[in-house]
Design an enzyme around this catalytic site. Sequence first.
Site, PDB file in Angstrom:
ATOM      1  N   SER A 146      18.140 -10.102 -14.046  1.00 18.65           N
ATOM      2  CA  SER A 146      19.442 -10.212 -14.716  1.00 18.65           C
ATOM      3  C   SER A 146      19.374  -9.723 -16.158  1.00 18.65           C
ATOM      4  O   SER A 146      18.357  -9.876 -16.840  1.00 18.65           O
ATOM      5  CB  SER A 146      19.924 -11.666 -14.691  1.00 18.65           C
ATOM      6  OG  SER A 146      20.137 -12.090 -13.365  1.00 18.65           O
ATOM      7  N   GLU A 171      13.926 -14.261  -0.936  1.00 19.18           N
ATOM      8  CA  GLU A 171      14.025 -15.283  -1.976  1.00 19.18           C
ATOM      9  C   GLU A 171      14.358 -16.655  -1.413  1.00 19.18           C
ATOM     10  O   GLU A 171      13.941 -17.678  -1.931  1.00 19.18           O
ATOM     11  CB  GLU A 171      15.078 -14.878  -3.014  1.00 19.18           C
ATOM     12  CG  GLU A 171      15.171 -15.826  -4.199  1.00 19.18           C
ATOM     13  CD  GLU A 171      16.080 -15.318  -5.278  1.00 19.18           C
ATOM     14  OE1 GLU A 171      16.833 -14.370  -5.006  1.00 19.18           O
ATOM     15  OE2 GLU A 171      16.048 -15.852  -6.398  1.00 19.18           O
TER      16      GLU A 171
END
Length: 391
Positions: free
Chosen positions: A136, A251
Site C-alpha cells: 500500500s 494471504e
Amino acid sequence: MGGQDNDAAGDAAFRDEIRSWLAANLTGEFAALVGKGGPGREHEFVPERIAWERRLGEGRWIGIGWPQQDGGRELSWQQQVIFHEEYARAGAPARVGHIGEQLLGPTLLMCGTPQQRARFLPGILTGTELWCQGYSEPEAGSDLAAVKTRAVLREGQWHIHGQKVWTSLAQFSDWCFVLARTDPGEQRHRGLSYLLVPMDQPGVDVRPIVQLTGTSEFNEVFFDDARAAEADVVGAPGDGWRVAMSTLAVERGVSTFGQQQGFAREFEAVLAQARANGGIADPDLAARLVDAWIGLRVLRYTAQATLGVPAGTTPGTEANIVKLLWAPWHQRLGELAVDVLGAAGTEVGPDYDLSDAQRLFLYTRSDTIYGGSNEIQRNVIAERLLGLPRG
C-alpha cells in the site's frame, strides 16, 4: 468451533501431538504470552513473541504444509487446520512471523528460484528472519497498479525510492517484499517488479503510526535510495503484478481457521458480557448475538468449502470471498461488543486505557480496508471469477 469429533484416527493423534507440545512449551518464560498480541495489541511482549517464533521453529511448527524438500512437513490440509485450531484454542500468542510464513514463503514456493528458496525459506522456518509487506502507498491505497515507488537497476543493485504505508510490523522486520515500478514507460499493472529488500540499511526509515487504539501495529516506510541485490527480484523484472497477485491469493489461506477460532473467543466474551449485565434480555441485542453466531458458522463452512490448495499451487479467488465475508462480520461484532456494554462502552480509563470490547470496536474499523479493501475484493471477484468487464 473445531472439528475434533470428526477427526480421522491419524488426525486425532496429530491433534494430541500439537496439544501436548503447546502445553509443554507455553510454560516458563513463555507462560505470560498466553492470549497476548494480535490486532490492536501487537505492541505486547514483542521480544518474547520473537523468541516464541524461534521455539516454534525448533519444534518444526512453521511451514508445516510446505514441501519436505523445502524444509516443511508437508502435512495434509486437515492437519494444518487442526494445528491452527489448537494453536488458537491454547491461547498461544499472535504470530509475529505470520507475514513471512503465510505470504512470502508460499510466494517463493510458487514463483521463486531454487536459489531464492534456499536463501530465504530457512530463516522463515526457524523464526529467525521476520518479514513485512510493502504494498500500500499513500496515494494508491490498495490499488496496487497505481504504486509510485520506483526502482532502478544500477551496478548490480536495485536502487529504490518511494513510500509505503500501513505496513504491519515493519518496525520489527528484517526484510520487506516491495512492489515497485521498474519500467517508468509502463503503466498500471505492467512494468512492476517484486523486490526483496533488507530493512536494516541507511536508505530505509520506518515510522510507526499511532492508531485509534493508541498503539502502533502499522507503519510508514520510506525508501531513500534503499538497495536490494539484483538477484532478489521474484519472477522476472516487470513481472511483479503476477507475483503480487500470487501473494494476495495465499494471504487468507489455512490460517483463516485459527483466525476464526479467535473470532469465536471474542464472540463468547461478548455473549458472556450480555448475560452478565442483562443485555441479552434486549430483543435487538439478542437478535444481533444470534446473527453473529450464525455468521461465525457461515465463515467456517465457507472456508472449509473454498480454501485449501497444495503448497506451491496458486489459489483462485476463493480467498477474496472469505475476506469479503469476515471483515464486515468482524466489524459488526465490534459494534455489538460496545453496544452490549451500554453507556459504559463510551468511557475509557486513565491514560486512554481501553477495554477489550472498546479495542475490538476501534480496531475492526480497519478490517474492511487492510489486506485489500472490500471494493478491491469485489473487483477481483467480478473480473476473475465472474468474468465481468472492468468498469
